[in-house]
Design a protein around this motif. Sequence first.
Motif, PDB file in Angstrom:
ATOM      1  N   ALA A 175       0.833  -1.206   0.000  1.00  0.00           N
ATOM      2  CA  ALA A 175       0.000   0.000   0.000  1.00  0.00           C
ATOM      3  C   ALA A 175       0.868   1.256   0.000  1.00  0.00           C
ATOM      4  O   ALA A 175       0.664   2.165  -0.798  1.00  0.00           O
ATOM      5  CB  ALA A 175      -0.933  -0.008   1.209  1.00  0.00           C
ATOM      6  N   ALA A 191       2.067   0.846  -4.259  1.00  0.00           N
ATOM      7  CA  ALA A 191       0.786   0.953  -4.953  1.00  0.00           C
ATOM      8  C   ALA A 191       0.655   2.305  -5.631  1.00  0.00           C
ATOM      9  O   ALA A 191       0.113   2.410  -6.745  1.00  0.00           O
ATOM     10  CB  ALA A 191      -0.368   0.744  -3.978  1.00  0.00           C
ATOM     11  N   GLU A 201      -4.564   4.004  -0.286  1.00  0.00           N
ATOM     12  CA  GLU A 201      -4.831   3.300   0.966  1.00  0.00           C
ATOM     13  C   GLU A 201      -6.274   3.494   1.421  1.00  0.00           C
ATOM     14  O   GLU A 201      -6.874   4.540   1.191  1.00  0.00           O
ATOM     15  CB  GLU A 201      -3.887   3.808   2.058  1.00  0.00           C
ATOM     16  CG  GLU A 201      -2.427   3.541   1.771  1.00  0.00           C
ATOM     17  CD  GLU A 201      -1.517   4.195   2.800  1.00  0.00           C
ATOM     18  OE1 GLU A 201      -1.970   4.371   3.950  1.00  0.00           O
ATOM     19  OE2 GLU A 201      -0.372   4.542   2.464  1.00  0.00           O
ATOM     20  N   ALA A 254      -5.492  -0.413   5.694  1.00  0.00           N
ATOM     21  CA  ALA A 254      -4.252  -0.755   5.001  1.00  0.00           C
ATOM     22  C   ALA A 254      -3.115  -1.105   5.958  1.00  0.00           C
ATOM     23  O   ALA A 254      -2.196  -1.833   5.593  1.00  0.00           O
ATOM     24  CB  ALA A 254      -3.825   0.404   4.094  1.00  0.00           C
ATOM     25  N   LEU A 276      -3.115  -3.883   0.673  1.00  0.00           N
ATOM     26  CA  LEU A 276      -3.785  -3.036  -0.310  1.00  0.00           C
ATOM     27  C   LEU A 276      -5.129  -3.648  -0.659  1.00  0.00           C
ATOM     28  O   LEU A 276      -5.206  -4.837  -1.019  1.00  0.00           O
ATOM     29  CB  LEU A 276      -2.917  -2.935  -1.572  1.00  0.00           C
ATOM     30  CG  LEU A 276      -3.550  -2.255  -2.791  1.00  0.00           C
ATOM     31  CD1 LEU A 276      -3.673  -0.750  -2.557  1.00  0.00           C
ATOM     32  CD2 LEU A 276      -2.706  -2.539  -4.042  1.00  0.00           C
ATOM     33  N   PHE A 283      -7.533  -0.171  -5.421  1.00  0.00           N
ATOM     34  CA  PHE A 283      -6.456   0.024  -6.398  1.00  0.00           C
ATOM     35  C   PHE A 283      -7.015   0.160  -7.807  1.00  0.00           C
ATOM     36  O   PHE A 283      -6.614   1.055  -8.565  1.00  0.00           O
ATOM     37  CB  PHE A 283      -5.467  -1.140  -6.319  1.00  0.00           C
ATOM     38  CG  PHE A 283      -4.336  -1.050  -7.309  1.00  0.00           C
ATOM     39  CD1 PHE A 283      -3.236  -0.253  -7.052  1.00  0.00           C
ATOM     40  CD2 PHE A 283      -4.379  -1.757  -8.509  1.00  0.00           C
ATOM     41  CE1 PHE A 283      -2.185  -0.159  -7.962  1.00  0.00           C
ATOM     42  CE2 PHE A 283      -3.346  -1.671  -9.414  1.00  0.00           C
ATOM     43  CZ  PHE A 283      -2.246  -0.864  -9.143  1.00  0.00           C
TER      44      PHE A 283
END
Length: 464
Positions: free
Chosen positions: A133, A137, A427, A431, A440, A445
């Motif tokens: 995360a 990410a 997040e 997370a 995540l 996402f």
Amino acid sequence: MTSQSPRHEAVHAAAADAVPAALADLGALVRIPSIAFPGFDRAQVQRSAEAVKALAEGTGMFDRVEIRDAAIDGGPERGMPAVLATRAARNGRPTILLYAHHDVQPVGDESLWESTPFEPTVRGGRLYGRGAADDKAGVMVHIGALRALRAVLGDDIDLGVALFIEGEEEAGSRSFSQFLSDNADALRADVIVVADSGNWDAKTPAVTVSLRGNARFTLTVRTLEHASHSGMFGGAVPDAMMATVKLLATLWDDDGAVAVEGLATRDAATPDYSEETLRDEAGLPEQVTPIGRDSILSRIWNKPSITVTGIDAPSVVNASNTLTPEVKVVVSARVAPGQNARDAYEAIAAHLRARAPFGAELSFTDVDFGDGFLVDTSGWAVQDARVAMEAGYGVAPVDLGVGGSIPFVADLVREFPEAQILVTGVEDPHARAHSPNESLHLDTFRNALAAEALLLERLDARAL
């Protein structure tokens, strides 16, 4: 939402198509233990930077992609490697700077992890792993969004793009300011997206409009020239542990609210947020009461907080009947948005000096601070971001304050005062960034990647 253009719909579809590859590449990044703290292997941070560089080159978007570093405090020591990629704007289009960081926190006690920290593991709709995360990410949202835009528009892209993936954010961004100065021309942009914050929940996106600042220091409390027998002298001689406990307790009142004169509070409304939600998101058991006063989010977003995050004292296993001569603690304060962090530190230090018990000697070292941030929400970039988020998530975004700090945002404001800064993130409240079992939320996402791709598409169509 209003009807969208065919180009918009094509980018949205391309963003969905980009998710599987983006998640695969995210997994590969998570496998690299890119911890930038002293004592860890710098070669792993270099390896991570090289992986990000290859991903940026693979988008086909950039005129130049490089790994660069900068000096720390003007001295011979160099900061950790960052990736800088650029393409020039054409035909009067704006330039956007996309920021994230590829370094991660240490794993802490590995026995608390349910799966191996650097082996990406999917369970329950979440991807687990250190950096999954925060903030690899964020790196892959940028890469995935750029891939989606290029998949639809090919070479017919007029938007200027700078990609800056830092390598030492978790370790304090020690060379950040110098990096900005060294690369100001390459980084200069009309819009800056900092993908290192969070969302209201797993389904609802957010535009971060305020960040608390931070002030951190090491406090040393000394009462004795040397250790002494607690039976021979206890009851007459104050040891450093007693003095430290009494002194630290003065930082809070009986409700747990900060009790330091000179620390400011921001006066701003906050959304409804229940104690039940707080308990769920923070892991607060029923028998433990929350601290502070007023609305819960005002305590987190708009008021100061003080936390003791570390202590050097005899450990339990090494305990003996001894009066401890010296204790060191790390004090971490969050500063209300709008207050200068240095002023906040001075207020805390003055408070402690005035209350040192039994004449204890105090010293302050390793002082570090960063100012908070208040977003100007009147600009066109914020409005474009809100439209893109609603399209990407299918839910209108909320304005979010964040109790945490991103001190380098103040550096961006100082170096690029004309830029519109958007603080976003991937997040959700579960997370567990910086904690064991960081993860995540996969649907978040997917939506974040779509939202950013749609923002890029909107900016590519905007003439300045």
